[in-house]
Design a protein around this motif. Structure first.
Motif, PDB file in Angstrom:
ATOM      1  N   PHE A 499       0.694  -1.061  -0.061  1.00  0.00           N
ATOM      2  CA  PHE A 499      -0.090   0.305   0.024  1.00  0.00           C
ATOM      3  C   PHE A 499       0.984   1.268  -0.076  1.00  0.00           C
ATOM      4  CE2 PHE A 499      -3.587  -2.482   2.300  1.00  0.00           C
ATOM      5  CZ  PHE A 499      -4.354  -2.726   0.786  1.00  0.00           C
ATOM      6  N   LYS A 500       2.059   0.988   0.204  1.00  0.00           N
ATOM      7  CA  LYS A 500       2.912   2.198   0.310  1.00  0.00           C
ATOM      8  C   LYS A 500       3.637   2.285  -1.405  1.00  0.00           C
ATOM      9  CE  LYS A 500       4.241   1.799   5.112  1.00  0.00           C
ATOM     10  NZ  LYS A 500       5.277   1.212   6.096  1.00  0.00           N
ATOM     11  N   MET A 501       4.044   1.092  -1.891  1.00  0.00           N
ATOM     12  CA  MET A 501       4.791   1.117  -3.111  1.00  0.00           C
ATOM     13  C   MET A 501       3.709   0.218  -3.931  1.00  0.00           C
ATOM     14  SD  MET A 501       7.681   1.943  -4.859  1.00  0.00           S
ATOM     15  CE  MET A 501       8.852   2.243  -3.288  1.00  0.00           C
ATOM     16  N   ARG A 502       2.778   1.005  -4.732  1.00  0.00           N
ATOM     17  CA  ARG A 502       1.736   0.370  -5.237  1.00  0.00           C
ATOM     18  C   ARG A 502       1.836   0.477  -6.946  1.00  0.00           C
ATOM     19  NH1 ARG A 502      -1.804  -3.483  -3.595  1.00  0.00           N
ATOM     20  NH2 ARG A 502      -3.993  -3.020  -4.548  1.00  0.00           N
ATOM     21  N   ARG A 503       2.190  -0.806  -7.393  1.00  0.00           N
ATOM     22  CA  ARG A 503       2.246  -0.855  -8.925  1.00  0.00           C
ATOM     23  C   ARG A 503       3.193   0.443  -9.364  1.00  0.00           C
ATOM     24  NH1 ARG A 503      -3.478  -1.243  -8.612  1.00  0.00           N
ATOM     25  NH2 ARG A 503      -4.132  -3.342  -8.667  1.00  0.00           N
ATOM     26  N   GLY A 504       4.529   0.261  -8.822  1.00  0.00           N
ATOM     27  CA  GLY A 504       5.642   1.188  -9.016  1.00  0.00           C
ATOM     28  C   GLY A 504       5.442   2.703  -8.767  1.00  0.00           C
ATOM     29  N   MET A 505       4.377   3.033  -8.214  1.00  0.00           N
ATOM     30  CA  MET A 505       3.980   4.314  -7.552  1.00  0.00           C
ATOM     31  C   MET A 505       4.537   4.625  -6.198  1.00  0.00           C
ATOM     32  SD  MET A 505       3.228   7.451  -8.005  1.00  0.00           S
ATOM     33  CE  MET A 505       2.179   7.690  -9.469  1.00  0.00           C
TER      34      MET A 505
END
Length: 640
Positions: A499-505
């Motif tokens: 939830f902090k690093m989501r799909r590269g974001m």
């Protein structure tokens, strides 16, 4: 914020105390005070930057029965609620300052007081009746607190220069403190001067003045639960987490607006500072001043993004535009205040921005800490997540330091070759320091958690030092960091990594929390770090004038006087720094690394001049003579 100093176990001369006040004046220009207990051999000193309780908040603070004496640096948030609770229990306060609650919490809870403290602080507390001396620091090490062990006691200070100015410790350079490959293990931090240690973050040192015994105790841990590294299946995003992040961040911001002086904000145009700005705006009844810096000639300028954020949020925006020449002009002064070497000129930019902000406000809020708490270094943390989840991966088998420096499979060879940067008689001590700094790295815990904790532990040595407290307090400017509020952190560390690093974001949950508060172009904008906004040092290219100007620090005589680096290595580094800046064969990276090495050499000799050869607390603030090929000073441009 203020400057604090203390001696436990021996006396301090009047002349030494005067030099201490001089060395810490920039941290507290609004007043100074001292306490001397000759019988107990304890001295406490304080230089004050008045932020809360301008009339009666002078220090040192004493309890009513004079059994407790305190000097404190920083801010205790939510102190009015704490004060009210203590008054209901019969405590009587003598001031309206936030620092006084520390005395009464100690009286009420003893060394359990820390669970009640929320803020950025360092303090020295003398318990006369128990003959105890306590030196404590906030959870993340936002506020500095250095120490040196004497034969018959200890000396503490907000800055290393105050310890040396006392005359109780003689400054001498420490080679391991200039090692670019040195470890950042909190248990083995190396500073540029011998005999200097720190009170670790989230810890207090307790000295028994009767027996001389001293112990360091940790009162809080940043450890991240293993479970958050487990993969999260596709499905609804963690809306509950996002709402909680918004609530906690807004509370952290609101608490940091409490001041009896003007409050402003550093605004870069990224989500971190823009989010803080938006929350400040809706909790402030007064005008909000924001400040940004633009590096003239840099291809990574954030000027347009900062202006966009200021326009959207509605701040009175001040933009400082500086050129490379101005950064070089202020290198020595910046280094004097930071006391730690740095490879780029970004800290000088922060030094100049702080000077500009101080013209309008006394307090600034900043976005520092968001990247460490919410996984903002995209490549760095994404690689760690990937490696954590590799089949069969069960141990942290790669050196954290090698990963930090991206040395990869060449780490051993590069480490061995780098020893030759140093004078021959220093190499063995460098090897030992590196070995001690890398001990105990292997772990059964998830790599991403270990990497994140290591980055948080390293913050006091870079972002919170030469990009934080030291450059701000050089101009008597207090910075407050809502992303390093420990209530927010304790919420964030329980949020799953996905939830902090989501799909590269990066910082995905933080971006979700800002939905509806920031426009989409600011909310979703990728990170561009402050360290990257000024071009890399190139002494044999665009910075040729600076090379000529500071060549006096790179003579054979300077190398021999300081005794840290090898003059032969410097001559070889000059060749590498002159290579064509081609990407092929790695020439560009070699050139850049050589420039960084020369910067470390130059700054070692600057620090030797300022602290060892001609200490400023003795001879004033005269700058060292420079080469006659000085470039003319480029004035700053300020757009309001």
């Amino acid at each position: 914020m203020c400057g604090i100093f203390g001696v436990a176990g021996r006396s301090l001369s009047t002349e030494g105390l005067h030099r201490v006040f001089k060395a810490l004046h920039h941290r507290g220009p609004d007043g100074q005070g001292s306490f001397v207990d000759g019988e107990g051999k304890v001295t406490l000193a304080h230089t004050r930057l008045a932020v809360i309780d301008l009339a009666t908040g002078a220090q040192p603070l004493e309890s009513e029965d004079q059994s407790l004496v305190l000097v404190a640096n920083g801010e205790i948030y939510d102190f009015e609620r704490i004060r009210d609770s203590l008054e209901r229990r019969g405590h009587h306060f003598r001031t309206r300052s936030d620092s006084e609650v520390i005395l009464h919490l100690y009286r009420e809870h003893g060394l359990g007081l820390f669970e009640h403290l929320r803020g950025e602080f360092a303090f020295l507390l003398y318990d006369r009746s128990s003959e105890l001396f306590i030196a404590a620091r906030d959870r993340f090490g936002i506020k500095p607190l250095y120490l040196s062990r004497l034969k018959d006691g200890f000396v503490f200070g907000s800055e290393m220069k105050s310890i040396f100015a006392s005359g109780l410790v003689q400054p001498k350079l420490n080679a391991a403190g200039f090692d670019p490959l040195g470890g950042q293990d909190p248990a083995n931090v190396q500073f540029p001067f011998e005999g200097i240690q720190q009170v670790p973050p989230a810890s207090y040192a307790m000295i028994n003045l009767r027996t001389g015994d001293a112990k360091v105790h940790r009162y809080w841990s940043a450890k991240i639960p293993d479970r958050v590294a487990d993969p999260i299946k596709d499905g609804p995003f963690g809306e509950t987490y996002a709402r909680s992040v918004l609530e906690q961040l807004e509370e952290a911001v609101r608490l940091r607006l409490r001041a009896d002086v003007p409050v402003g904000l550093y605004l870069s145009g990224g989500i971190d500072s823009a989010f803080v700005a938006a929350l400040m705006k809706r909790n402030l009844a007064t005008r909000l001043h924001s400040f940004s810096i633009a590096f003239e000639g840099s291809g990574r300028n954030e000027r347009a993004f900062a202006r966009r954020a200021a326009d959207v949020i509605g701040t009175d925006h001040h933009e400082l535009v500086v050129g490379k020449a101005m950064l070089w002009d202020n290198l020595e002064e910046c280094l004097w205040h930071s006391e730690l070497p740095f490879a780029s000129l970004a800290p000088v930019g922060k030094f100049l921005l702080s000077r500009e902000a101080r013209k309008y406000v006394t307090v600034v809020l900043t976005g520092e800490g968001a990247d460490e708490v919410f996984l903002g270094y995209r490549r760095f943390f994404a690689d760690a997540i990937r490696d954590t989840r590799k089949p069969g991966w069960s141990r942290v088998t790669r050196s954290l330091q090698s990963r930090r420096l991206k040395l990869g499979r060449f780490s051993k060879a590069i480490g061995k070759a780098s020893l030759h940067l140093f004078a021959r008689n220093q190499r063995r001590s460098i090897e030992l320091a590196r070995h001690e700094g890398s001990a105990g790295r292997d772990s059964e815990r998830p790599l991403i958690n270990v990497i994140q904790e290591a980055r948080i532990a390293a913050m006091p040595l870079d972002i919170l030092c030469f990009l934080g407290d030291r450059e701000e307090m050089a101009h008597s400017l207090e910075a407050r960091l809502p992303f390093l509020d420990h209530h927010l952190y304790e919420l964030a560390r329980d949020i799953p990594v996905d939830f902090k690093m989501r799909r590269g974001m990066e910082k995905a949950v933080l971006r979700r929390a800002a939905k509806g508060i920031l426009p989409e172009d600011l909310r979703l904008r990728r990170k561009s770090g402050f360290m990257l906004t000024s071009e890399a040092v190139d002494l044999f290219g665009s910075d040729g004038e600076a090379k000529c100007r500071f060549e006096a620090y790179l003579t054979l005589e300077k190398f021999e006087l300081a005794g840290i680096f090898s003059y032969r290595a410097y001559r070889f580094a000059r060749i590498l720094a002159s290579l064509p800046p081609w990407r092929i064969l790695g020439l560009k990276q070699l050139r850049r690394s050589a420039n960084k090495a020369i910067m470390y050499m130059m700054q070692a000799h600057m620090l030797h001049d300022m602290f060892v050869e001609k200490p400023r607390w003795d001879v004033g603030d005269e700058r060292s003579p420079q080469s006659e090929c000085n470039a003319p000073t480029m004035p700053a441009v300020v757009a309001t």
